[in-house]
Design a protein around this motif. Structure first.
Motif, mmCIF file in Angstrom:
data_model
loop_
_atom_site.group_PDB
_atom_site.id
_atom_site.type_symbol
_atom_site.label_atom_id
_atom_site.label_comp_id
_atom_site.label_asym_id
_atom_site.label_seq_id
_atom_site.Cartn_x
_atom_site.Cartn_y
_atom_site.Cartn_z
ATOM 1 N N ASP A 393 0.828 -1.203 0.000
ATOM 2 C CA ASP A 393 0.000 0.000 0.000
ATOM 3 C C ASP A 393 0.865 1.257 0.000
ATOM 4 N N ALA A 394 1.944 1.244 0.792
ATOM 5 C CA ALA A 394 2.839 2.401 0.868
ATOM 6 C C ALA A 394 3.526 2.646 -0.472
ATOM 7 N N VAL A 395 3.989 1.578 -1.109
ATOM 8 C CA VAL A 395 4.658 1.716 -2.409
ATOM 9 C C VAL A 395 3.690 2.280 -3.446
ATOM 10 N N LYS A 396 2.472 1.747 -3.476
ATOM 11 C CA LYS A 396 1.469 2.217 -4.432
ATOM 12 C C LYS A 396 1.188 3.700 -4.242
ATOM 13 N N LYS A 397 0.975 4.128 -2.990
ATOM 14 C CA LYS A 397 0.679 5.531 -2.711
ATOM 15 C C LYS A 397 1.858 6.435 -3.074
ATOM 16 N N CYS A 398 3.093 5.966 -2.776
ATOM 17 C CA CYS A 398 4.281 6.766 -3.093
ATOM 18 C C CYS A 398 4.429 6.957 -4.598
ATOM 19 N N LEU A 399 4.234 5.889 -5.344
ATOM 20 C CA LEU A 399 4.369 5.973 -6.794
ATOM 21 C C LEU A 399 3.287 6.850 -7.410
ATOM 22 N N GLN A 400 2.148 6.939 -6.757
ATOM 23 C CA GLN A 400 1.089 7.827 -7.241
ATOM 24 C C GLN A 400 1.380 9.290 -6.908
ATOM 25 N N LEU A 401 2.003 9.527 -5.757
ATOM 26 C CA LEU A 401 2.283 10.893 -5.319
ATOM 27 C C LEU A 401 3.517 11.501 -5.971
ATOM 28 N N ALA A 402 4.548 10.694 -6.113
ATOM 29 C CA ALA A 402 5.842 11.212 -6.554
ATOM 30 C C ALA A 402 5.832 11.569 -8.039
ATOM 31 N N LYS A 403 6.439 12.677 -8.358
ATOM 32 C CA LYS A 403 6.640 13.080 -9.743
ATOM 33 C C LYS A 403 7.928 12.444 -10.270
ATOM 34 N N PRO A 404 8.112 12.397 -11.574
ATOM 35 C CA PRO A 404 9.302 11.732 -12.139
ATOM 36 C C PRO A 404 10.627 12.255 -11.592
ATOM 37 N N GLU A 405 10.667 13.531 -11.227
ATOM 38 C CA GLU A 405 11.924 14.106 -10.736
ATOM 39 C C GLU A 405 12.131 13.884 -9.233
ATOM 40 N N ASP A 406 11.158 13.306 -8.535
ATOM 41 C CA ASP A 406 11.266 13.069 -7.094
ATOM 42 C C ASP A 406 11.992 11.752 -6.806
ATOM 43 N N SER A 407 12.220 11.485 -5.526
ATOM 44 C CA SER A 407 12.880 10.243 -5.103
ATOM 45 C C SER A 407 12.089 9.582 -3.974
ATOM 46 N N ILE A 408 12.045 8.259 -4.030
ATOM 47 C CA ILE A 408 11.388 7.456 -2.999
ATOM 48 C C ILE A 408 12.456 6.568 -2.363
ATOM 49 N N VAL A 409 12.463 6.512 -1.047
ATOM 50 C CA VAL A 409 13.446 5.692 -0.335
ATOM 51 C C VAL A 409 12.719 4.747 0.611
ATOM 52 N N VAL A 410 12.934 3.452 0.424
ATOM 53 C CA VAL A 410 12.375 2.425 1.306
ATOM 54 C C VAL A 410 13.507 1.941 2.201
ATOM 55 N N PHE A 411 13.350 2.072 3.516
ATOM 56 C CA PHE A 411 14.444 1.668 4.399
ATOM 57 C C PHE A 411 13.929 1.293 5.774
#
Length: 434
Positions: A393-411
């Motif tokens: 659920d977190a990954v799905k929401k992050c990928l929906q929110l983030a723009k192509p120039e943003d960064s997502i970090v899972v840790f």
């Protein structure tokens, strides 16, 4: 037992938890014929960097023509990766064969009213049986917890000990000061051997020097001042260390250059021990070494990074890497932690960097920090936080929110990385279909 039965058997044993000490391990290995005595080990202890240093050394030694066994724990993406020979995981049928032997030996322990081995001790014994049967020239052996009383410390035929950076972690088992923790890690040092260490805090350095003096060992520290000519991007880095010029690695983060320098110190020590390691193998081995789950780029646009930062030392390294590679980018974090980790310090180090954070819960229920508790701890340092019902659920929401120039970090906990990677691939494939 077949492979599935072997895994179920280990899961049942795991329910008994972890118990510190070497007596069970000693008895189990004796029943199995003491396979460890036929092997030669490079023993690796420390708080962070063990896997990366192991990866560098494996790549170099295998390219030098050696048959190299690797053992590390826990598993992150595939269980059988904890036991490898020359990069290949132990086959399922071989795993089942040796686990059946170990189960029979454990039954003998039970019949004699002796304490049963833990799951980690069984896995370690299985690795020794496999490496002996396959005639490994050298085994890269990573400690599980600490050093002195860790199950891996049953070995006596050590060629070299490596101490990676030591910081605060596992305080309930190892002690509440760096001196206490370093004393436990230094327990792997055997008499009359060579020891190489990362650059350490002064109190850790003093512990290692004292132990090496007592054991008549030579001790060599990485000198960070000897690291020069650094050029880095997210794809590769190059650096020079002492006489080694323009070494290239593909592991990202400044701390990986330090880990690579420690591996070079280890190679110099192995050459003194008459290992034949050509320069060509060193350069190509460094360039081709991989370690999945340490600042691993899972996708681009938006950039998505997987990192197993679960203690303060690793969190500091992650923070520096993000400041180096993601400067000016909007950062989205997905965090999941174990309750027995110093999660509050990890949060303090990392949370202020994020534009928004999702608090999740690792799949290991017995050790998982509830998402609500993690949320409350994060909120003290970053108000833009919400809970997610699952990693997916977190990954799905992050990928929906983030723009192509943003960064997502899972840790955080290593146990969330596999689910996160699977979710990324699943959601990305879905978007392509749509």
């Amino acid at each position: 037992m077949n492979y599935q039965q072997s895994r179920k058997y280990l899961q049942l044993v795991s329910a008994g938890g972890s118990v510190y000490g070497l007596e069970r391990m000693q008895h189990l290995l004796h029943l199995l014929g003491d396979p460890q005595d036929a092997l030669h080990f490079i023993h690796i202890a420390g708080t962070n960097g063990k896997g990366s240093v192991q990866a560098f050394l494996f790549s170099i030694l295998s390219k030098s023509g050696y048959r190299v066994g690797c053992y590390h724990s826990p598993a992150v993406f595939r269980y059988r990766d904890i036991i490898q020979i020359n990069g290949a995981p132990i086959p399922k049928d071989v795993f089942a064969k040796y686990m059946t032997q170990i189960a029979n030996a454990s039954q003998q322990c039970k019949n004699h009213k002796q304490q049963l081995p833990t799951a980690f001790e069984m896995e370690t014994a299985l690795a020794f049986l496999y490496f002996q049967a396959e005639h490994c020239d050298i085994v890269l052996l990573e400690t599980g917890l600490g050093g002195t009383m860790d199950a891996t410390n049953i070995v006596t035929t050590t060629a070299l000990e490596i101490i990676t950076p030591i910081s605060m972690d596992h305080m309930a088992f190892l002690g509440n000061t760096l001196t206490d923790i370093a004393t436990q890690k230094a327990g792997i040092i055997k008499p009359n051997t060579i020891v190489v260490s990362a650059q350490q805090p002064e109190e850790v350095q003093m512990v290692l020097q004292k132990k090496c003096t007592e054991q008549h060992c030579s001790l060599h520290f990485v000198n960070e001042d000897n690291i020069t000519d650094i050029e880095a991007d997210m794809v590769k880095q190059s650096f020079s260390y002492k006489s080694w010029k323009r070494i290239t690695i593909t592991l990202a983060g400044r701390y990986q250059i330090s880990n690579a320098s420690l591996a070079l110190e280890a190679i110099e020590a192995l050459r003194k021990l008459h290992f034949i390691i050509p320069n060509k193998a060193i350069y190509s081995g460094m360039a081709e070494a991989t370690w999945h789950g340490r600042f691993t780029i899972c996708q681009t646009n938006p950039l998505l990074i997987l990192d197993g930062a679960h203690n303060p030392g690793a969190a500091t390294a992650l923070r520096h890497a993000l400041q180096q590679y993601c400067k000016g980018k909007k950062l989205y974090f997905i965090m999941g932690m174990f309750r027995d980790k110093d999660y509050e310090t990890v949060i303090k180090i990392t949370a202020p960097l994020a534009h928004h954070i999702f608090a999740t819960e690792p799949p290991n229920q017995s050790r998982a920090l509830p998402a609500k508790v993690l949320f409350e701890a994060i909120a003290k340092h970053n108000s833009s936080v919400e809970t997610a019902k699952s990693i997916q659920d977190a990954v799905k929401k992050c990928l929906q929110l983030a723009k192509p120039e943003d960064s997502i970090v899972v840790f955080g906990s290593l146990s969330i990385l596999k689910d996160a990677e699977a979710a990324v691939h699943q959601f990305t494939a879905y978007r392509k279909e749509v």
